[in-house]
Scaffold this motif. Structure first.
Motif, mmCIF file in Angstrom:
data_model
loop_
_atom_site.group_PDB
_atom_site.id
_atom_site.type_symbol
_atom_site.label_atom_id
_atom_site.label_comp_id
_atom_site.label_asym_id
_atom_site.label_seq_id
_atom_site.Cartn_x
_atom_site.Cartn_y
_atom_site.Cartn_z
ATOM 1 N N LEU A 3 0.810 -1.176 -0.036
ATOM 2 C CA LEU A 3 0.010 -0.001 -0.165
ATOM 3 C C LEU A 3 0.800 1.093 -0.158
ATOM 4 N N ALA A 4 2.065 1.266 0.814
ATOM 5 C CA ALA A 4 2.917 2.417 0.755
ATOM 6 C C ALA A 4 3.553 2.703 -0.702
ATOM 7 N N ALA A 5 3.872 1.485 -1.406
ATOM 8 C CA ALA A 5 4.374 1.783 -2.573
ATOM 9 C C ALA A 5 3.268 2.275 -3.634
ATOM 10 N N LEU A 6 1.864 1.880 -3.430
ATOM 11 C CA LEU A 6 0.823 2.241 -4.159
ATOM 12 C C LEU A 6 0.805 4.006 -3.955
ATOM 13 N N LEU A 7 0.756 4.228 -2.807
ATOM 14 C CA LEU A 7 0.303 5.553 -2.526
ATOM 15 C C LEU A 7 1.742 6.590 -2.962
ATOM 16 N N ALA A 8 2.903 5.801 -2.744
ATOM 17 C CA ALA A 8 4.009 6.681 -3.077
ATOM 18 C C ALA A 8 4.481 6.893 -4.513
ATOM 19 N N LEU A 9 3.805 6.044 -5.442
ATOM 20 C CA LEU A 9 4.342 6.214 -6.704
ATOM 21 C C LEU A 9 3.665 7.547 -7.269
ATOM 22 N N PRO A 10 2.494 7.748 -7.385
ATOM 23 C CA PRO A 10 2.083 9.156 -7.786
ATOM 24 C C PRO A 10 2.703 10.238 -6.872
ATOM 25 N N ALA A 11 2.800 10.059 -5.567
ATOM 26 C CA ALA A 11 3.356 11.201 -4.825
ATOM 27 C C ALA A 11 4.786 11.328 -5.145
ATOM 28 N N SER A 12 5.524 10.438 -5.786
ATOM 29 C CA SER A 12 7.125 10.932 -5.956
ATOM 30 C C SER A 12 7.083 11.501 -7.367
ATOM 31 N N PHE A 13 6.001 11.308 -8.265
ATOM 32 C CA PHE A 13 6.103 11.989 -9.563
ATOM 33 C C PHE A 13 5.735 13.445 -9.302
ATOM 34 N N LEU A 14 4.609 13.381 -8.192
ATOM 35 C CA LEU A 14 4.229 15.093 -7.909
ATOM 36 C C LEU A 14 5.262 15.870 -7.071
ATOM 37 N N ALA A 15 6.186 15.066 -6.601
ATOM 38 C CA ALA A 15 7.332 15.906 -5.615
ATOM 39 C C ALA A 15 8.569 15.995 -6.444
ATOM 40 N N ARG B 10 11.059 17.592 -8.745
ATOM 41 C CA ARG B 10 11.094 19.076 -9.293
ATOM 42 C C ARG B 10 11.404 18.842 -10.645
ATOM 43 N N THR B 11 11.814 17.865 -11.140
ATOM 44 C CA THR B 11 11.947 17.980 -12.585
ATOM 45 C C THR B 11 10.754 17.682 -13.377
ATOM 46 N N LEU B 12 9.690 17.061 -12.787
ATOM 47 C CA LEU B 12 8.510 16.642 -13.376
ATOM 48 C C LEU B 12 7.383 17.506 -13.129
ATOM 49 N N ALA B 13 7.300 17.810 -11.935
ATOM 50 C CA ALA B 13 6.149 18.816 -11.348
ATOM 51 C C ALA B 13 6.318 20.157 -11.294
ATOM 52 N N CYS B 14 6.596 20.916 -12.744
ATOM 53 C CA CYS B 14 6.803 22.111 -12.938
ATOM 54 C C CYS B 14 6.161 22.308 -14.101
ATOM 55 N N ALA B 15 6.273 23.816 -14.489
ATOM 56 C CA ALA B 15 5.106 24.326 -15.401
ATOM 57 C C ALA B 15 5.677 23.842 -16.706
ATOM 58 N N GLU B 16 7.075 23.606 -17.087
ATOM 59 C CA GLU B 16 7.334 23.226 -18.441
ATOM 60 C C GLU B 16 8.355 22.015 -18.032
ATOM 61 N N PRO B 17 8.034 20.796 -17.951
ATOM 62 C CA PRO B 17 9.018 19.734 -17.453
ATOM 63 C C PRO B 17 9.843 19.458 -18.826
ATOM 64 N N ALA C 134 5.140 14.607 -26.307
ATOM 65 C CA ALA C 134 4.752 13.772 -25.157
ATOM 66 C C ALA C 134 4.245 14.641 -23.968
ATOM 67 N N THR C 135 3.130 13.996 -23.653
ATOM 68 C CA THR C 135 2.644 14.837 -22.350
ATOM 69 C C THR C 135 3.565 14.421 -21.038
ATOM 70 N N ARG C 136 3.239 15.161 -19.972
ATOM 71 C CA ARG C 136 3.998 14.924 -18.749
ATOM 72 C C ARG C 136 3.511 13.572 -18.214
ATOM 73 N N THR C 137 2.042 13.242 -18.497
ATOM 74 C CA THR C 137 1.909 11.754 -17.881
ATOM 75 C C THR C 137 2.565 10.625 -18.857
ATOM 76 N N GLN C 138 2.521 10.991 -20.008
ATOM 77 C CA GLN C 138 3.304 10.117 -20.916
ATOM 78 C C GLN C 138 4.721 9.903 -20.546
ATOM 79 N N ILE C 139 5.389 10.817 -20.266
ATOM 80 C CA ILE C 139 6.731 10.787 -19.832
ATOM 81 C C ILE C 139 6.792 10.074 -18.466
#
Lengths: 312, 302
Positions: free
Chosen positions: A108-120, A122-129, A218-223
């Motif tokens: 469960l920790a891995a499931l929760l951490a996967l989206p969180a780590s992308f959102l955290a 800095r290279t990906l969660a910015c206006a123009e990654p 490619a979109t952010r999600t695709q990357i």
């Protein structure tokens, strides 16, 4: 070189040596604080020196011996029979539940951490990654992404700062004595840790391939899903096994809050002053944790060999 | 010296993993798909064993009034006692400060004891301490001693601090020293393991240089290996301080006067806003320690 010149040279070299002022100062501060703790707390006064304490210890040691075997010479066969009986009545089931708790919580920790780590990250969660020449993104977009990334980071920080036992206690108090509560408590704390480590994994990946994908539209999600996830997966699994070890260790005590597992059996034995049984449960958890450590070390070694094999 | 792992600030990963020790022997790569399927299947099996699928409905139907009140209380932590207290009770902020002080003092006492045992044990657990020539007749004895030290560290580590606390409570009653020892034993095991890895990872060049110019093993260790590894050892000790604060708080659930006790009592009395005050105090303490130790690690990398 004269003796004096040599000493001068040594002194000069000594002056040039790298300093770690903050480190030294911090170590000194911590040491002073520790001295303060020992002198102001009543640790020293509570030392078991009095004869009464020793008698108490002797009584305790006596009660650690299985009840049926007390006051006569120890026979290994009987001890073995007692252990086997304890194992089949409660030990095996409690150990299995503890193991399941650790595995479910890690998953469960891995499931929760996967989206969180992308959102955290800095290279990906910015206006123009992954854009080399950041086109002037709109100010609103930049602010929104900056805020989202900071919020996720802050949430992860809070989760890992809260001890898993406290989280589990609160979860049981609020949701009732369900296995879910313990799994959630353990998983949330570990999601905080895995999320941070996962974000660092994503940030450390070479940016070139991602930039190329981005340039071709490619979109952010695709990357994230098609490039970063597969590349980082093997490292993430290594982290998962490492956290799994810690989860297993923690799962042995979480049962004290609820759920018939090793910690639960121990708490019950303690409440009834059955110290022989208590020792049995402690031995079970120690062996479980040791076995988990060995398994995880073995599989991590195999996985890193495999990873190396893939790279070269 | 390769410091790539320090930059990832990942003390929660053991040093041995940061630069994953990869043996050169080529082995067939573990089929990733099989591993993935096995991992998922194991997780599902574990969840089924705990009855998570069966009880997820019960989770949603749980009494939500309490949960709502608990979450609402987060926004307005108590600044004063929620119900009347006997005259002469110190104000709430004093109780919080006392809880913080005693949490920090249990953590410091436990950690300093752990360092006293863990640091020497760490030296004994390091491979480099027992390095011997292949045909040296003492090689076998060295290996046995090394294994013994490692097993001792592993055994100390494998029993959780709360289990040690339960043992000591039963043996000695509730004494602060027993709590400090309960913290110290598993922490000594962990410190020994990580210290030994950090000592083994230290830059070999200085050690070689000294040994080749005639320094003894002990001299080379004291003048080269230990000073080289010391910044990392200190930084790791600081990370363990952060963990010790959390463990000390949890010891409160066993009746020791740390923040955990205040949290448990506040919940028993249904003082949810007070509970959040204690929770915030604990978070503040741990986050302060975290900032401190991560500032040290960042300085190490620079």
């Amino acid at each position: 070189m004269s003796e004096l010149a040599r000493w001068e040279r040594i002194a000069a070299l000594r002056k040039q040596r790298p300093r770690a002022g903050l480190l030294h100062g911090s170590a000194l501060a911590l040491a002073l604080l520790a001295v303060l703790a020992w002198t102001t707390g009543d640790f020293a006064s509570s030392a078991p020196t009095a004869g009464g304490r020793l008698a108490e210890l002797a009584r305790f040691a006596h009660e650690l011996v299985p009840h049926a075997l007390r006051d006569r010479p120890l026979e290994l066969g009987e001890l073995g029979a007692w252990i086997a009986e304890r194992w089949s009545t409660s030990g095996a089931a409690a150990t299995a539940t503890t193991l399941a708790l650790a595995i479910a919580a890690t998953a469960l920790a891995a499931l929760l951490a996967l989206p969180a780590s992308f959102l955290a990250a800095r290279t990906l969660a910015c206006a123009e990654p992954y854009v080399d020449d950041p086109r002037p993104a709109s100010r609103v977009r930049r602010a929104t992404w900056g805020l989202a990334q900071r919020l996720v980071r802050a949430l992860l920080l809070l989760l890992r700062a809260t001890p898993e036992y406290v989280l589990a206690f609160l979860a049981v108090a609020l949701l009732g004595p369900l296995a879910w509560a313990l799994v959630l408590g353990l998983a949330l704390h570990n999601a905080g840790i895995l999320g941070r480590l996962g974000a660092e994994l994503a940030e450390d990946l070479p940016p070139r391939p991602a930039a190329a994908l981005r340039a071709s539209g490619a979109t952010r999600t695709q990357i994230a899903l098609l490039l970063l996830l597969p590349v980082a997966a093997s490292r993430f699994v290594l982290l998962l096994f490492y956290r799994g070890e810690t989860c297993l260790r923690e799962a042995t005590v979480l049962g004290m809050v609820a759920l018939p597992s090793l910690g639960y059996g121990l708490a019950q034995a303690r409440a009834r002053l059955f110290y022989d049984e208590m020792l049995f449960f402690i031995a079970c958890s120690a062996l479980l944790v040791l076995a988990g450590d060995l398994f995880s070390t073995w599989i991590r070694a195999r996985l890193s060999v495999a990873r190396r094999g893939n790279c070269t | 010296m390769p410091r790539s792992w320090t930059s990832s600030t990942a003390w929660s990963t053991p040093p041995a993993m940061r630069d994953a020790p990869i043996s050169a022997r080529g082995r067939a790569p573990a089929p990733a798909k099989i591993l993935g399927v096995a991992l998922i299947a194991t997780a599902l099996l574990a969840a089924a064993h705990l009855g998570l699928f069966r009880t997820s409905a019960a989770l949603l139907q749980a009494e939500h009034g309490l949960l709502g009140r608990f979450l609402a209380a987060a926004l307005c932590p108590a600044l004063d006692y929620e119900s009347a207290v006997p005259a002469g009770t110190p104000p709430l902020w004093q109780k919080v400060l006392e809880g913080l002080r005693s949490t920090a003092s249990f953590a410091l006492a436990g950690l300093s004891l752990a360092l006293c045992f863990g640091a020497p044990l760490g030296i004994l657990c390091a491979r480099s301490t027992w390095r011997a020539e292949k045909h040296d007749p003492r090689a076998l004895a060295a290996r046995a001693l090394w294994l013994g030290a490692r097993s001792l560290a592993a055994a100390l580590r494998s029993v959780h601090e709360l289990l040690w606390a339960a043992l000591f409570l039963a043996a000695l009653g509730a004494s602060p020293l027993a709590a400090a020892c309960a913290l110290a034993l598993p922490y000594a095991g962990t410190l020994a393991k990580v210290f030994s890895e950090l000592l083994d990872e230290a830059d070999e060049r200085a050690v070689r240089a000294l040994e080749e110019t005639g320094a003894s093993r002990v001299q080379a260790f004291l003048a080269a290996r230990l000073p080289t590894a010391l910044p990392d050892l200190t930084a790791y000790a600081f990370y363990r301080f952060e963990c010790a604060l959390r463990s000390a708080a949890v010891l409160g659930f066993f009746g020791y006067p740390t923040l955990g006790l205040l949290i448990a009592q506040a919940f028993e009395n249904q003082h949810l806003r007070e509970l959040w005050t204690y929770l915030y105090a604990l978070l503040l303490l741990v986050l302060l320690a975290e900032r401190w130790s991560s500032a040290l690690r960042r300085r190490l990398v620079a």
